[in-house]
Structures are given as structure tokens and as C-alpha cells.
Design an enzyme around this catalytic site. Structure first.
Site, PDB file in Angstrom:
ATOM      1  N   LYS A 101       0.853  -1.187   0.000  1.00  0.00           N
ATOM      2  CA  LYS A 101       0.000   0.000   0.000  1.00  0.00           C
ATOM      3  C   LYS A 101       0.888   1.235   0.000  1.00  0.00           C
ATOM      4  O   LYS A 101       1.654   1.470   0.932  1.00  0.00           O
ATOM      5  CB  LYS A 101      -0.912   0.020   1.235  1.00  0.00           C
ATOM      6  CG  LYS A 101      -1.652   1.355   1.373  1.00  0.00           C
ATOM      7  CD  LYS A 101      -2.535   1.440   2.594  1.00  0.00           C
ATOM      8  CE  LYS A 101      -2.844   2.893   2.915  1.00  0.00           C
ATOM      9  NZ  LYS A 101      -3.738   3.053   4.069  1.00  0.00           N
ATOM     10  N   GLY A 162      -8.561   8.837   9.715  1.00  0.00           N
ATOM     11  CA  GLY A 162      -8.838   8.928  11.147  1.00  0.00           C
ATOM     12  C   GLY A 162      -9.958   9.879  11.518  1.00  0.00           C
ATOM     13  O   GLY A 162     -10.240  10.069  12.695  1.00  0.00           O
ATOM     14  N   ASN A 210      -9.149   1.279   9.551  1.00  0.00           N
ATOM     15  CA  ASN A 210      -8.437   0.934  10.784  1.00  0.00           C
ATOM     16  C   ASN A 210      -9.102   1.610  11.983  1.00  0.00           C
ATOM     17  O   ASN A 210      -9.686   0.954  12.836  1.00  0.00           O
ATOM     18  CB  ASN A 210      -6.962   1.357  10.668  1.00  0.00           C
ATOM     19  CG  ASN A 210      -6.112   0.849  11.831  1.00  0.00           C
ATOM     20  OD1 ASN A 210      -6.603   0.406  12.862  1.00  0.00           O
ATOM     21  ND2 ASN A 210      -4.815   0.904  11.690  1.00  0.00           N
TER      22      ASN A 210
END
Lengths: 260, 67
Positions: A101, A162, A210
Site C-alpha cells: 500500500k 482517522g 483501521n
């Protein structure tokens, strides 16, 4: 029904790819990944802690590379050179592993990607034989260029890394998906299960996340929710939704036989 | 010999370590890692045959949790 995700000639049952960062401990990381059903997991490459006690467990002890497809990332890289260097080390670390990635950031506050550096790194990595899954802005022209360079998947952000802000520009994602000949995966921005379902309903081939799992109140429960949302969104996309109408003169129950 | 490892200077008693010796000194035997010496990757198969020199800059990396 066989509906597999295909990336660089390898197929996967799961369309949910997950990161391994921000968890309380390795046991929680493992439990969340098991609940997510993910087969592809991202890892970061960092300096080894010298002087670490020899018996201390590592991430790899909990997530053996034989069980998962590792996707080493270039998180924290701000230049093409650093990203290429990191992934060459990753390839050595993981015994010649090619699937990576690529992400090159442009700003430490927003973590917005620097697409000029990303494109430069992608060209070098593809020439060097890597299978590059590339994190990118949701610009359809950039996404196409990355495909033409030879990246095996393009992974536009849905919103910033995030942030958990969800799918902020479904129209751009739609254009990218429509024009792409390689899998398009949403990478970054998903906050909760409905976001994942929306992304999949747009026609994304998969989602990489994530923080949405790791920072949930109960990460393991959220991992299961994300698995279902990705599956539900995919099935809804394949099924094809009913057309939108402002109102309908066609009720679901018969108009004949009404009691009068 | 003087080496710079992961950004920090370190000195070692023996004067002519190989990369394999260094890995042993740092108690990293058996760990999954990759090593770069002065900007060039040293393949694992060459740890035994790669002689270090005074002032070498080494990066020793592993996989950690990340997204």
C-alpha cells in the site's frame, strides 16, 4: 454465489481490509481482525526497538504472515523517495512480498495525500515489480493516471484519515468507479457501519479501514458490524436498488378487495 | 568499532563484525527484520558474508501495527 475480490491475480473472499494500528494490545488486534473476517491486513514498517527483551512478543506472533496477506504501508512518508525506500525494506522483510500500500502524505495535520509525490513513487514501484495499491485523493483524473501507471488498485479517501467523517463526496467516488478498470477501494474516512455500506453500494470493490474499528467503544463488536455492512452493501449493489421517486402512486398492498 | 544504528551511535568491542554478528550482539536472532547498510538493503542471505566498516550507518526495521 461466488463474488470474489480480485487484486493482482489473487482472489479474496473478504472485501474488508483492515489496519493493525491503534489497538490496546496484540490480543485485541487479533480478536478484532478475526471478527472482521479480513484476509488482507496492513502493517507499518518501523525501526526495530534495539534492546527490546528477546522474548517480547511481536505483531507477527499474533498475526502470522502465513495466515494473512500482509499489506505493508508507507504511513508517515512525506516523499516519494522515503516511500520507495520503506517498501523495498518491506519486500526484504517479508521475503520478496510484492503487494504493497503506497501512501505519501502532504500535511501532518490533515494527513491529506501528496499526489505529486504519490505518482512519482507509484511509477518507480511499478517499474520495480511491486503490485501497488495506492491511497489517493478522490480526484477522478488522478485516479485514472494511477491506473495507467500500472497500480493494481486505486484507493481514494472517503474523508480524511482517522476522521470518521464518512463518505463526503459520493459523486466523485462514483465517477472514479465508473471509469476504473482496476478495483477501487475506499481507504480512510469510514466512521461506522452505515458508511461502509454506502461506500459498497456505490460500487466500491472493497474498503480499507483501521480507526473506525480500533477506536470504537467495543472494537471487536464493531469489526463484526463492519463485516456485515461491507457484505450488505455489496449485495445491495449487485442486486441493484429500486429507482428513487419523490412519491409513488403504487402502494405495496393490493388496491382491489378493500373493505368498503 | 563505531556504528550508527537506527539513528544512534553505538560502539562494539570486536573490530570486524559481520551483519550476522551484529544481529547476534543486538539479541535480534530469529526476529523478522530487514537491514539497510549505508542506504543499501543487505539481503538476509548475505548477513554472514557482509563485513561492517567503522562509521557504517544501519537501519534495522520490522513490521508493527499500522493502518
Amino acid at each position: 454465489m461466488s463474488d470474489l475480490l480480485k487484486i493482482a491475480d489473487k482472489t479474496y473472499q473478504s472485501r474488508l481490509l483492515v489496519g493493525t494500528g491503534k489497538y490496546k494490545d496484540f490480543a485485541e488486534t487479533r480478536a478484532a481482525i478475526d471478527a472482521s473476517g479480513a484476509e488482507i491486513i496492513t502493517v507499518a514498517i518501523r525501526r526495530t526497538n534495539i534492546g527490546q527483551t528477546a522474548g517480547e512478543p511481536s505483531l507477527l506472533d499474533f498475526l502470522p504472515p502465513e495466515e494473512f496477506t500482509y499489506l505493508p504501508n508507507t504511513a508517515g512518508c512525506y516523499s516519494a523517495d522515503d516511500a520507495v525506500r520503506t517498501l523495498r525494506l518491506a519486500r526484504e522483510l517479508l521475503d520478496g512480498h510484492k503487494l504493497v500500500k503506497l501512501e505519501v502524505l502532504g500535511d501532518p495535520n490533515t494527513l491529506y495525500p501528496n499526489m505529486i509525490e504519490t505518482i512519482a513513487a507509484a511509477k518507480t514501484l511499478v517499474k520495480d515489480g511491486f503490485d501497488v495499491m495506492v491511497y489517493c485523493s478522490d480526484d477522478p483524473i488522478i485516479a485514472k493516471q494511477l491506473e495507467e501507471i500500472g497500480c493494481v488498485a486505486v484507493m481514494p479517501l472517503a474523508s480524511l484519515i482517522g476522521s470518521g467523517m464518512g463518505i463526503l463526496n459520493p459523486w466523485n467516488l462514483g465517477i472514479i468507479i465508473e471509469n476504473a478498470k482496476v478495483p477501487v477501494l475506499v481507504d480512510a474516512g469510514v466512521g461506522t457501519a452505515s458508511d461502509a455500506a454506502i461506500a459498497m453500494e456505490l460500487g466500491c470493490q472493497g474498503i480499507l479501514m483501521n480507526t473506525a474499528i480500533a477506536a470504537a467503544g467495543n472494537p471487536i463488536l464493531m469489526a463484526g458490524a463492519m463485516k456485515k455492512a461491507v457484505e450488505a452493501g455489496r449485495e445491495a449493489y449487485l442486486a441493484g436498488r429500486m429507482p428513487r421517486k419523490l412519491y409513488s402512486a403504487s402502494p405495496s398492498s393490493p388496491t382491489a378487495g378493500l373493505i368498503t | 568499532m563505531q556504528l550508527n544504528i537506527n539513528g544512534k551511535p553505538r560502539s562494539f568491542e570486536p573490530a570486524n563484525l559481520t551483519v550476522a554478528d551484529l544481529v547476534q550482539h543486538l539479541e535480534l536472532v530469529g526476529k523478522r527484520l530487514a537491514i539497510e547498510r549505508n542506504g543499501e538493503i543487505v539481503p538476509r542471505s548475505q548477513f554472514d558474508s557482509t563485513q561492517l566498516a567503522d562509521g557504517d550507518k544501519l537501519e534495522i526495521v520490522g513490521a508493527v501495527g499500522g493502518g
